[in-house]
Design a protein around this motif. Sequence first.
Motif, PDB file in Angstrom:
ATOM      1  N   VAL A 106      71.549  77.771  43.201  1.00  0.00           N
ATOM      2  CA  VAL A 106      71.835  79.125  42.734  1.00  0.00           C
ATOM      3  C   VAL A 106      72.397  80.010  43.846  1.00  0.00           C
ATOM      4  O   VAL A 106      72.983  81.068  43.554  1.00  0.00           O
ATOM      5  CB  VAL A 106      70.576  79.790  42.133  1.00  0.00           C
ATOM      6  N   SER A 156      67.831  76.589  45.679  1.00  0.00           N
ATOM      7  CA  SER A 156      67.911  75.955  44.362  1.00  0.00           C
ATOM      8  C   SER A 156      66.650  76.243  43.566  1.00  0.00           C
ATOM      9  O   SER A 156      65.622  76.654  44.108  1.00  0.00           O
ATOM     10  CB  SER A 156      68.109  74.440  44.499  1.00  0.00           C
ATOM     11  N   VAL A 157      66.733  76.035  42.260  1.00  0.00           N
ATOM     12  CA  VAL A 157      65.581  76.204  41.381  1.00  0.00           C
ATOM     13  C   VAL A 157      64.638  75.021  41.598  1.00  0.00           C
ATOM     14  O   VAL A 157      65.060  73.864  41.542  1.00  0.00           O
ATOM     15  CB  VAL A 157      66.023  76.290  39.911  1.00  0.00           C
ATOM     16  N   ASN A 173      62.095  79.336  43.479  1.00  0.00           N
ATOM     17  CA  ASN A 173      63.170  78.721  44.253  1.00  0.00           C
ATOM     18  C   ASN A 173      62.625  77.857  45.380  1.00  0.00           C
ATOM     19  O   ASN A 173      61.491  78.032  45.832  1.00  0.00           O
ATOM     20  CB  ASN A 173      64.080  79.791  44.861  1.00  0.00           C
ATOM     21  N   ASP A 186      69.155  82.611  38.787  1.00  0.00           N
ATOM     22  CA  ASP A 186      67.947  81.778  38.823  1.00  0.00           C
ATOM     23  C   ASP A 186      66.954  82.146  37.729  1.00  0.00           C
ATOM     24  O   ASP A 186      65.921  81.491  37.563  1.00  0.00           O
ATOM     25  CB  ASP A 186      67.272  81.827  40.192  1.00  0.00           C
TER      26      ASP A 186
END
Length: 205
Positions: free
Chosen positions: A46, A38-39, A26, A21
């Motif tokens: 991620v 996820s980002v 996040n 990441d």
Amino acid sequence: MIFAYNKEHVGDVLMIIVADDKGQENQVKRNGNVAQVSVAEDGQVVAWNIFDASTVLGEIEGSGQVDLTKEQLTKINQEMTKAGFSETLVEDNEPKIVIGFVKSCKKHPDSDHLSITQTEVDNGNVLQIVCGAPNIKAGQKVVVAKPGAMMPDGLMIWPGVLRGVESFGMICSAGELRLPDAPAKKGILELPFDAVVGEAFPVGK
């Protein structure tokens, strides 16, 4: 893809790391026993967390990075589908900490202690790895942590850039591998020349 489990410190949660990441913020979406990480900026997935992991997968052995059976991976994918996620995790049995051969080694142009190596890791695959060990040189058999590896202390290895030069892994010391009687002196672990390039190297947990 890295599977990590530490019931004592984290609880009954299997953590699945699929990408770096890079320190970005996040976001987490949880359905049932599955959480997708996820980002926040671009939505890149991620990681995944599987809660109540021992109930979903059966007994999990180990503390830190763990290996799962094919059947357990199937159960993870079934649990993800049940939770409404469309992604599928694909089995990856390629060892990430392996024996390598330093084919070439030259000084980093912008550092007095870093070296740039071209290191073979398996089947002719060569990685550029920047190394700071004082004893690194061409012709050595060494231990390489490839991108996607988790070290015994929990450090995850991803591609990076050191002083403007790309690096795709880490050449390891005995201490980083948690080998018994590892010397205090800085330097990478040098292996006998008959060590087989590409073979997995066992590490401590």
